[in-house]
Design an enzyme around this catalytic site. Structure first.
Site, short mmCIF file in Angstrom:
data_model
loop_
_atom_site.label_atom_id
_atom_site.label_comp_id
_atom_site.label_asym_id
_atom_site.label_seq_id
_atom_site.Cartn_x
_atom_site.Cartn_y
_atom_site.Cartn_z
N GLY A 12 0.78 -1.24 0.00
CA GLY A 12 0.00 0.00 0.00
C GLY A 12 0.81 1.28 0.00
O GLY A 12 0.33 2.32 0.46
N MET A 84 -4.21 -6.74 -7.01
CA MET A 84 -3.63 -7.85 -7.78
C MET A 84 -4.66 -8.82 -8.37
O MET A 84 -4.28 -9.89 -8.84
CB MET A 84 -2.63 -8.63 -6.91
N HIS A 103 0.44 0.98 -13.20
CA HIS A 103 1.10 -0.24 -13.66
C HIS A 103 2.60 0.02 -13.72
O HIS A 103 3.03 1.04 -14.26
CB HIS A 103 0.56 -0.64 -15.04
N1 NHR Z 1 -8.70 -5.63 -14.49
C1 NHR Z 1 -9.01 -5.29 -15.75
N2 NHR Z 1 -10.14 -5.76 -16.23
N3 NHR Z 1 -8.22 -4.51 -16.52
C2 NHR Z 1 -7.05 -4.05 -16.03
O1 NHR Z 1 -6.29 -3.30 -16.80
C3 NHR Z 1 -6.66 -4.38 -14.71
C4 NHR Z 1 -7.53 -5.18 -13.97
C5 NHR Z 1 -7.19 -5.58 -12.66
C6 NHR Z 1 -5.99 -5.20 -12.13
C7 NHR Z 1 -3.75 -4.17 -12.34
C8 NHR Z 1 -2.74 -4.99 -13.17
C9 NHR Z 1 -1.35 -4.38 -13.14
O2 NHR Z 1 -1.21 -3.16 -13.05
C10 NHR Z 1 -5.11 -4.43 -12.89
C11 NHR Z 1 -5.44 -4.00 -14.17
C12 NHR Z 1 -3.21 -8.38 -11.55
C13 NHR Z 1 -2.89 -9.24 -12.60
C14 NHR Z 1 -2.97 -10.73 -12.43
O3 NHR Z 1 -2.56 -11.48 -13.30
C15 NHR Z 1 -2.50 -8.69 -13.80
C16 NHR Z 1 -2.47 -7.32 -13.96
C17 NHR Z 1 -2.81 -6.47 -12.92
C18 NHR Z 1 -3.17 -7.00 -11.71
N4 NHR Z 1 -3.54 -11.24 -11.30
C19 NHR Z 1 -3.75 -12.65 -11.00
C20 NHR Z 1 -5.22 -13.03 -11.16
O4 NHR Z 1 -5.48 -14.23 -11.37
C21 NHR Z 1 -3.38 -12.95 -9.56
C22 NHR Z 1 -1.95 -12.65 -9.26
C23 NHR Z 1 -1.64 -12.63 -7.76
O5 NHR Z 1 -2.56 -12.74 -6.92
O6 NHR Z 1 -0.45 -12.42 -7.44
O7 NHR Z 1 -6.12 -12.16 -11.01
O8 NHR Z 1 -0.35 -5.12 -13.31
C1 GAR Z 2 3.45 -1.09 -7.39
O1 GAR Z 2 4.71 -1.11 -8.02
C2 GAR Z 2 2.34 -1.15 -8.43
O2 GAR Z 2 2.63 -0.43 -9.61
C3 GAR Z 2 2.33 -2.62 -8.73
O3 GAR Z 2 2.57 -3.27 -7.50
C4 GAR Z 2 3.23 -2.38 -6.61
C5 GAR Z 2 2.33 -2.16 -5.41
O4 GAR Z 2 3.02 -1.46 -4.43
N1 GAR Z 2 1.09 -3.02 -9.26
C6 GAR Z 2 0.96 -4.15 -9.91
O5 GAR Z 2 1.90 -4.86 -10.18
C7 GAR Z 2 -0.47 -4.49 -10.27
N2 GAR Z 2 -0.47 -5.80 -10.80
P1 GAR Z 2 2.24 -0.74 -3.25
O6 GAR Z 2 1.28 -1.79 -2.65
O7 GAR Z 2 3.31 -0.40 -2.28
O8 GAR Z 2 1.52 0.44 -3.80
#
Ligand code: NHR
Ligand code: GAR
Length: 210
Positions: A12, A84, A103
């Site tokens: 966070g 996530m 991101h």
């Molecule tokens: N949802 C949508 N529909 N579109 C986006 O652009 C999103 C989203 C949800 C989250 C953040 C994203 C990032 O910035 C985000 C963007 C999680 C995963 C992922 O694969 C991918 C991208 C992002 C966040 N998550 C797995 C899942 O099954 C779990 C991974 C874990 O728990 O560590 O959801 O990167």
């Molecule tokens: C940040 O680097 C953010 O951009 C990334 O995770 C970190 C969270 O840090 N986000 C993702 O990778 C989303 N899939 P924080 O909890 O300290 O803000």
């Protein structure tokens, strides 16, 4: 009064940067009940909620419950800050134009996970972070602001992540402020920012030393 709901999954630090920037945060919600960020938010008197995705039968059921909680706060903007869980199309559509994400890469390069490792593997010289509107295409929505950092000799994913994170903490509050001030206009897949000087919207490429 305008308000923001922040979704987190872990540390966070971006949430913290938003709180420290004095933005009007109505609540912080996490899918992970043990997210460290919840403790910081609570200690600052911000309402928090934890909704564990593992207790739901599927993604849609979790997303439905999450949206119901968010909507009790009637936020103007929903901010993903290290959240996530991929969100389903109905969730993204419900918050269309008022859901943003940070991101840790210069999109459209390196969507998805493990961005810093992949940037090092690909040998890019410039890396960074992007704030974008969320659409159902993962990490592909209209870009609001980006910041670039150099990749340095000897970088590990940890040193590179730390350099990028420092920039995340600068650009996310700026993006949220622009949104709340009504300065962002969506035209197709492009975001126009009114009254922003160019210098505020991007960082320049690192200096070249020969
Ligand atoms: N949802 C949508 N529909 N579109 C986006 O652009 C999103 C989203 C949800 C989250 C953040 C994203 C990032 O910035 C985000 C963007 C999680 C995963 C992922 O694969 C991918 C991208 C992002 C966040 N998550 C797995 C899942 O099954 C779990 C991974 C874990 O728990 O560590 O959801 O990167
Ligand atoms: C940040 O680097 C953010 O951009 C990334 O995770 C970190 C969270 O840090 N986000 C993702 O990778 C989303 N899939 P924080 O909890 O300290 O803000």
């Amino acid at each position: 009064m305008a308000s923001v709901v922040i979704l987190i999954s872990g540390r966070g630090s971006n949430m913290r940067a938003l709180l420290e920037a004095g933005l009007p945060v109505a609540a912080v919600i996490s899918n992970n009940p043990t997210a460290e960020g919840l403790l910081f938010a609570r200690s600052h008197g911000i309402p928090t909620q934890a909704i564990n995705h593992r207790t739901f039968p599927d993604r849609e059921a979790f997303d439905t419950a999450l949206a119901a909680i968010i909507d009790t706060y009637q936020p103007d903007l929903v901010v993903l800050a290290g959240f996530m869980r991929i969100l389903s199309t109905f969730f993204v559509d419900h918050y269309q134009g008022r859901l943003i994400n940070i991101h840790p890469s210069l999109l459209p390069a390196f969507p998805g996970l493990n961005t810093h490792e992949r940037a090092l593997e690909e040998g890019v010289r410039i890396h960074g972070c992007t704030v974008h509107f969320v659409t159902s295409k993962l990490d592909y929505g209209p870009i609001i602001i980006q910041a670039a950092v150099p990749v340095l000799t000897g970088d590990t994913s940890a040193t590179l992540a730390a350099r990028v994170l420092a920039q995340e903490h600068r650009i996310y509050p700026q993006a949220v402020r622009w949104f709340l001030q009504g300065q962002l206009a969506l035209t197709g897949n492009r975001v126009e920012i009114s009254s922003a000087s160019d210098g505020q919207t991007v960082l320049c490429s690192p200096e070249i030393k020969l």
